[in-house]
Every structure is written in C-alpha cells, then in structure tokens.
Design a protein around this motif. Structure first.
Motif, PDB file in Angstrom:
ATOM      1  N   PHE A 165       3.722  -0.435  -1.712  1.00  0.00           N
ATOM      2  CA  PHE A 165       4.608   0.133  -2.812  1.00  0.00           C
ATOM      3  C   PHE A 165       4.845   1.440  -2.688  1.00  0.00           C
ATOM      4  N   ALA A 166       4.188   2.496  -1.865  1.00  0.00           N
ATOM      5  CA  ALA A 166       4.477   3.734  -1.862  1.00  0.00           C
ATOM      6  C   ALA A 166       5.856   3.574  -1.106  1.00  0.00           C
ATOM      7  N   LEU A 179       6.278  -5.175   7.128  1.00  0.00           N
ATOM      8  CA  LEU A 179       6.620  -5.867   5.860  1.00  0.00           C
ATOM      9  C   LEU A 179       7.054  -4.928   4.727  1.00  0.00           C
ATOM     10  N   SER A 180       6.358  -3.758   4.676  1.00  0.00           N
ATOM     11  CA  SER A 180       6.748  -2.544   3.787  1.00  0.00           C
ATOM     12  C   SER A 180       8.037  -2.121   3.861  1.00  0.00           C
ATOM     13  N   TYR A 181       8.401  -2.011   5.327  1.00  0.00           N
ATOM     14  CA  TYR A 181       9.885  -1.470   5.350  1.00  0.00           C
ATOM     15  C   TYR A 181      10.893  -2.522   4.976  1.00  0.00           C
ATOM     16  N   MET A 182      10.558  -3.808   5.045  1.00  0.00           N
ATOM     17  CA  MET A 182      11.533  -5.101   4.662  1.00  0.00           C
ATOM     18  C   MET A 182      11.454  -4.943   3.038  1.00  0.00           C
ATOM     19  N   ALA A 183      10.372  -4.782   2.584  1.00  0.00           N
ATOM     20  CA  ALA A 183      10.424  -4.717   1.126  1.00  0.00           C
ATOM     21  C   ALA A 183      11.070  -3.551   0.388  1.00  0.00           C
ATOM     22  N   GLY A 184      10.894  -2.082   1.022  1.00  0.00           N
ATOM     23  CA  GLY A 184      11.628  -1.183   0.844  1.00  0.00           C
ATOM     24  C   GLY A 184      13.138  -1.386   0.807  1.00  0.00           C
TER      25      GLY A 184
END
Length: 323
Positions: A125-126, A186-191
């Motif tokens: 979420f960051a 996965l954080s890059y994908m969500a972002g």
C-alpha cells in the motif's frame, strides 16, 4: 459332648505344640501377623481365596509373587468421554502439557504469519500510494507498461516456486528472499493498476478492503462454521470466476459496458473474500484442515494474495462507480 482331644489346647500347650492345621489363624507368641497378599501383573501368580483355604489357611508371603505392587498392564484401562486414558495423574498432566504446548506453538505461528503479512501489506500500500499521489511516477508507470508485464512474469515464476516447492518455502533465509521478491513484484502490479484510477477510487478501495479484512478475521476467530471442508466448492467458484473473466474481457474488448465490468469485479471480490475466510481458518488450525506451523511462508503468502486481489476487484468497482 466332644472329647478332650477335640477341645482347644491350653495356652501353654499351644505355645509348645501349635496346631495350625486345625486353627488357621493361630500364630506363635510374639510373632508378627502375616503380611497381606501382594498383587502382581500375573493373575495366576498369587493365591485365590479357594487356594487360600486349600493350603491350610496361610496367606502367601510377598516373595511368592513375582512383582511387588499392583500393575495396570493386566487390566483394561478406563477412558474418559473424550477418549483420554485415565491411568494416572502423571499421564493426564503430560496430556494437558502437550495440549498447551500445541496451542502455544499455534499462537506463535499465527503471530509470525500476521507479522509477515503486515510488512507485506505495508510495502504494497506504500507503493500504491506513491503510484497514486505522486504524479510523475504515475505518468512513468502509464508510459512504460512493459515493466508491468515484466513484474507479472516475476510474480508468476516466484509464486509457482513458493506454492509447488516445499524445500525453498521452508529454507531460511531463502524463503524470505523469495517472499520479498514476490511482494515487490505484486506491489508494482497493484500500483500500476491503481495509477489508472482516480485518487478517490483508490482511497475508497483501500478503506473497504481494510474493513473486509478486519471483519473476516474477527468472524473466523469467532464462528463455529468450518469453511475448510468447502475446498471443492471454492475451486469450482475459482473456475467460474476465470470463465466469467474471459467472457467479460472478450465483451469489453468490443464495447465497454460499465455494469458488466462492475458485476465481474463484485463477483471476484466476493469469491476472494471466501478464499480469505478459508485460508484464515487454515491458519487458525482448529478446523478439519490446518496449515502446519512450519508453513508460515505459505500462510502469509495465501492471505496476502487474497487481500491484494480483494483490493484490486474493489478498486474496479469503485473506479467504475466514480467515473
């Protein structure tokens, strides 16, 4: 009338010529009483009441029995209603000690999983916040979509390793390294997905996702319903979601239909919420199925994937609603 020979002897005669055959309980003056019968694990080792009288009324000495003390090995052990052996207080203490140790291990496992999950969600979420609120980063992500597909390839490759291979998943620190790579991908994908939506829609999706996760966690720790026995139904639901997603993608490629997009996203959010319930109960471990305490990486990975998918599906619903 009986003769003198049949009458009991005098006290002096009894001391000099005891007749134990006629008087079974007569002992010599000053001699201790015979010891009580000794019990043994062998049922036939000691005399029965019938053999007691056949041997002149003399109790067997302790040395006649091979074992001193009563043994439970030759007797059926009664059990409690829960099937626990009620043989001795020591064994019952050992049982409750093992139960306490098992519970403490499970609680330590749950704390470890949620600690790892907290770090993962904080990173994700960051990244989402940076990709949403920092305009140059948002433009960079939209301009170079190839990075998104590269991160997707890394995500899929590492995910297959962590799910299918037990050895890398349990070997420290390799498991944490792989989990860290998976989290960043996965954080890059969500972002990247969040960068295509308005800031208001992203904030709404974050808030709803947090409420859903808290509600699911509280529900799983309180309910008596066992969702771990419904794994087959969840697999069917996942297959149906895949089919609906393919059909929706084909339809939307020709003409964008907002309500169809929202319907698909709502179904996906519901199904992944059920998966979150299922994986949380596997983590708790008081149901039909449970995760081994050694699989803390698998537990954190499962919950993390479910939460991120719930966020992305809710983001599609909120994004379509705010347009």
């Amino acid at each position: 009338m009986s003769s003198k020979t049949d009458s009991p002897p005098s006290y002096e005669d009894a001391l000099q010529h005891p007749k134990s055959n006629n008087y079974p309980f007569q002992t010599q003056h000053g001699a201790p009483l015979p010891p009580p019968p000794s019990y043994s694990s062998s049922p036939g080792a000691c005399l029965s009441p019938h053999s007691y009288w056949s041997q002149g009324g003399v109790y067997p000495q302790a040395s006649m029995c091979p074992g001193a003390g009563f043994s439970l090995s030759a007797m059926p052990i009664p059990t409690l209603s829960a099937g626990l052996p009620a043989s001795s207080p020591g064994e019952m203490d050992d049982f409750f000690s093992n139960q306490w140790e098992s519970t403490s291990i499970r609680h330590a496992f749950i704390r470890k999983v949620y600690l790892i999950l907290t770090v993962q969600l904080a990173v994700t979420f960051a990244v989402v916040a940076v990709f949403t609120f920092v305009h140059p980063v948002k433009l960079f992500v939209i301009t170079y979509p190839a990075i998104y597909w590269a991160s997707y390839a890394v995500f899929f490759f590492v995910y297959c390793i962590l799910i299918c291979c037990k050895e890398p998943r349990r070997r420290f620190p390799l498991n944490l390294v792989l989990l860290g790579i998976f989290t960043i991908a996965l954080s890059y994908m969500a972002g990247s997905v969040s960068s295509y939506y308005q800031t208001k829609a992203v904030i709404i999706a974050m808030g709803i996702t947090a409420i859903v996760c808290i509600a699911v966690t509280v529900f799983c720790f309180q309910t008596k319903v066992d969702f771990t026995s419904c794994g087959g139904l969840l697999c069917i639901a996942a297959v149906l979601l895949m089919i609906i997603g393919i059909v929706t993608a084909i339809v939307l490629s020709f003409k964008y239909v907002p309500w169809l997009h929202m319907l698909y996203a709502a179904i996906g959010a519901i199904i992944y919420t059920l998966f979150l319930v299922y994986n949380t109960q596997l983590l708790i471990g008081n149901r039909e199925l449970a995760i081994s305490p050694e699989e803390y990486i698998y537990g954190a990975l499962s919950l993390y994937v479910d939460i991120v998918h719930i966020f992305l599906f809710i983001l599609q619903v909120s994004g379509a609603a705010t347009e």
